[in-house]
Scaffold this active site. Structure first.
Site, mmCIF file in Angstrom:
data_model
loop_
_atom_site.group_PDB
_atom_site.id
_atom_site.type_symbol
_atom_site.label_atom_id
_atom_site.label_comp_id
_atom_site.label_asym_id
_atom_site.label_seq_id
_atom_site.Cartn_x
_atom_site.Cartn_y
_atom_site.Cartn_z
ATOM 1 N N GLU A 147 0.809 -1.240 0.158
ATOM 2 C CA GLU A 147 0.222 -0.091 -0.110
ATOM 3 C C GLU A 147 0.803 1.305 0.128
ATOM 4 O O GLU A 147 1.868 1.219 0.844
ATOM 5 C CB GLU A 147 -0.956 -0.163 1.203
ATOM 6 C CG GLU A 147 -1.883 1.222 1.427
ATOM 7 C CD GLU A 147 -2.946 1.076 2.513
ATOM 8 O OE1 GLU A 147 -3.792 1.874 2.532
ATOM 9 O OE2 GLU A 147 -2.419 0.410 3.302
ATOM 10 N N LYS A 161 -9.648 2.588 -3.658
ATOM 11 C CA LYS A 161 -10.089 1.933 -2.257
ATOM 12 C C LYS A 161 -11.641 2.351 -2.261
ATOM 13 O O LYS A 161 -11.844 3.571 -2.317
ATOM 14 C CB LYS A 161 -9.306 2.127 -1.125
ATOM 15 C CG LYS A 161 -9.803 1.286 -0.062
ATOM 16 C CD LYS A 161 -8.847 1.715 1.117
ATOM 17 C CE LYS A 161 -8.939 1.058 2.562
ATOM 18 N NZ LYS A 161 -8.033 1.356 3.593
ATOM 19 N N CYS A 213 -6.107 -3.139 2.385
ATOM 20 C CA CYS A 213 -6.046 -3.009 3.678
ATOM 21 C C CYS A 213 -7.131 -3.427 4.446
ATOM 22 O O CYS A 213 -7.824 -4.516 4.212
ATOM 23 C CB CYS A 213 -5.645 -1.389 4.150
ATOM 24 S SG CYS A 213 -5.295 -1.271 5.801
#
Length: 517
Positions: free
Chosen positions: A279, A340, A392
């Site tokens: 990330e 995301k 995540c």
């Protein structure tokens, strides 16, 4: 079904000692944390729920909200208080204030259990049998609501612990909520057996015991079933774990050094099929990283693809404005970009920011101005293979992962768990990723900044890993899957529907009221 003398006596002792009861409820909640990684004592799940039932089954309805809140306090206080690390160490917040914010976080989450137990009391009223029938349904619906309310906190579901437990074989069928459901059914069944034996109804107790134990006994056999098919030809991979200290992650003086570190680590692996950086491994927006992306493209082998986390800044047609995303892009023999969708409050965006920004350092964390990505995004493509990425926290949402895994061959997740130091949070995060791989019958490659980078097979088992806080490269092979598990096709809806049916079935006009006397 009336209470047995033994069960009545135990409940009476607890009712007479409020402080003891409160302590036991907090302990019962905390016991559930021990079912998860790194402890992995999955068998404590039914024990914890049994203790909860023993304390709560005869409580008056108005008292159940407090009881549920105390259970949640024990669970989240022991299992999610690792947020203190990000608030204190990386949020530029004083220790006293960080403690206060952590307590507010834990106490707020505990309200979910409090409200669920309040609903349990309202629906079941004073009937023992209705309470036992309704308990698994209420618990599951409470977990489900917690998974989406205010962006959701789908963490510490009891079923997650069974990625290594006897019920693991049912995960591709019913998902994590289905496993949690049977853990609670087991505890209810155990208490029912105790009461039936105490009332000399041993045959009935035996029937209940057989029904309850059947999934525990058949689960290991189900684990041998392959719900998806794997390609015979492996895909080689190399996942980089840069171990960049969080303190310098967004320091302008160290941005170039981070990129150079990942380029040097990748040097021997440019011809690998799939290369993964974690990330925001490229810590500058894509519109400023053109030179870096071009260099990577030149170095990659003809049949190699590099996937990396990167901030994305640009104009969005959807909102007709410039926006900032936490993203992952494909470079080389691949294509696609993914933004995301499930953002972490305060870490990636600040609710009510017009009032909170500037009050304390925690409300002004670096990169806390991301926008949510659109819901209709497709997978990335690498070497002709559809790969669904999750950034995540997104991997914690079971139905979100199952839905997006459809028509993909591999799953991938990138993360930066450096926010949580050496706490148990990153270990729980890896265990959650393992459950998603098990539910979908797909290999999952997990790339992190400082651990735990891992490759997980289609049965949720780790086949390779890098320890935390090490700079290293994980290499190996993974296999592209085809087909779908039953859970991918139905999601959690069968379990949620069953819970709703139990609530209807247990209404007063269906099951007559049976008092505690």
């Amino acid at each position: 079904m009336s209470n047995s003398p033994e069960a009545t006596a135990a409940s009476s002792v607890l009712l007479q000692h409020t402080a003891l009861q409160a302590l036991l409820l907090v302990i019962a909640g905390a016991l559930q944390t021990l079912t998860f990684s790194p402890f992995n004592w999955w068998w404590l799940g039914p024990v914890s729920v049994f203790l909860i039932l023993l304390c709560c089954l005869t409580l008056a309805s108005p008292q159940l909200f407090r009881a549920g809140w105390l259970i949640g306090l024990g669970l989240f206080g022991s299992g999610a208080s690792w947020v203190y690390v990000s608030i204190s160490e990386h949020g530029n917040t004083s220790v006293p204030l960080a403690i206060v914010l952590t307590v507010i976080f834990v106490a707020g989450l505990a309200l979910c259990h409090g409200l669920a137990f309040w609903a349990w009391g309202k629906l079941a009223k004073d009937s023992t049998i209705r309470r036992l029938i309704l308990f698994p349904a209420i618990w599951i619906l409470g977990d489900w609501v917690r998974g989406w309310l205010l962006t959701g906190f789908p963490w510490l579901y009891l079923g997650t612990a069974h990625v290594d437990g006897p019920l693991a074989g049912f995960a591709p069928l019913v998902g994590v909520h289905g496993l949690t459901f049977w853990v609670t059914v087991t505890a209810c069944g155990a208490l029912a057996c105790w009461q039936l034996v105490g009332n000399s109804r041993r045959i009935s107790a035996g029937i209940v015991a057989v029904v309850v134990l059947l999934p525990w006994l058949t689960g290991p056999a189900l684990s041998r079933i392959n719900w998806t098919s794997l390609d015979e030809k492996p895909t080689t991979f190399a996942a980089m774990q840069g171990n960049i200290p969080q303190q310098i992650k967004w320091d302008p003086d160290f941005l170039r050094d981070q990129i150079v570190a990942y380029l040097e680590m990748t040097g021997p692996h440019w011809n690998t099929d799939l290369i993964l950086w974690p990330e925001t491994a490229i810590p500058i927006p894509q519109d400023q990283a053109g030179t870096v992306i071009d260099h990577i493209s030149e170095e990659l082998g003809e049949n190699s693809t590099l996937l990396t986390g990167i901030p994305w800044y640009g104009f969005s047609d959807r909102i007709e404005d410039f926006t900032f995303h936490n993203s992952i892009i494909a470079i080389g023999n691949g294509e696609g970009i993914y933004h995301k969708q499930k953002l972490v409050p305060f870490g990636e965006y600040v609710p009510l920011q017009q009032w909170l920004r500037g009050l304390i350092g925690f409300f002004d964390l670096p990169m806390s101005s991301f926008s949510r990505g659109p819901s209709d995004q497709g997978p990335l493509v690498a070497n002709g293979v559809n790969i669904m990425p999750f950034i995540c926290y997104e991997v914690a949402y079971p139905d979100f992962v199952a839905f997006n895994a459809y028509n993909t061959g591999l799953l991938l997740t990138i993360s930066n768990d450096g926010w949580f130091g050496d706490s148990i949070g990153p270990l729980q995060h890896l265990q959650i990723a393992r459950m998603r791989a098990l539910e979908t019958g797909r290999y999952m490659l997990r790339g992190t900044n400082n651990g735990i980078t891992a490759v997980i097979d289609d049965h949720g088992q780790i086949t390779g890993t890098i320890a935390r806080f090490e700079r290293a490269v994980l290499t190996g092979e993974l296999y592209v899957a085809s087909g779908s598990t039953p859970f991918m096709l139905s999601g959690s809806w069968p379990v949620l529907t069953l819970a709703a049916i139990l609530i209807v079935f247990a209404r007063e006009r269906v099951i007559p009221k049976i008092s505690h006397d």
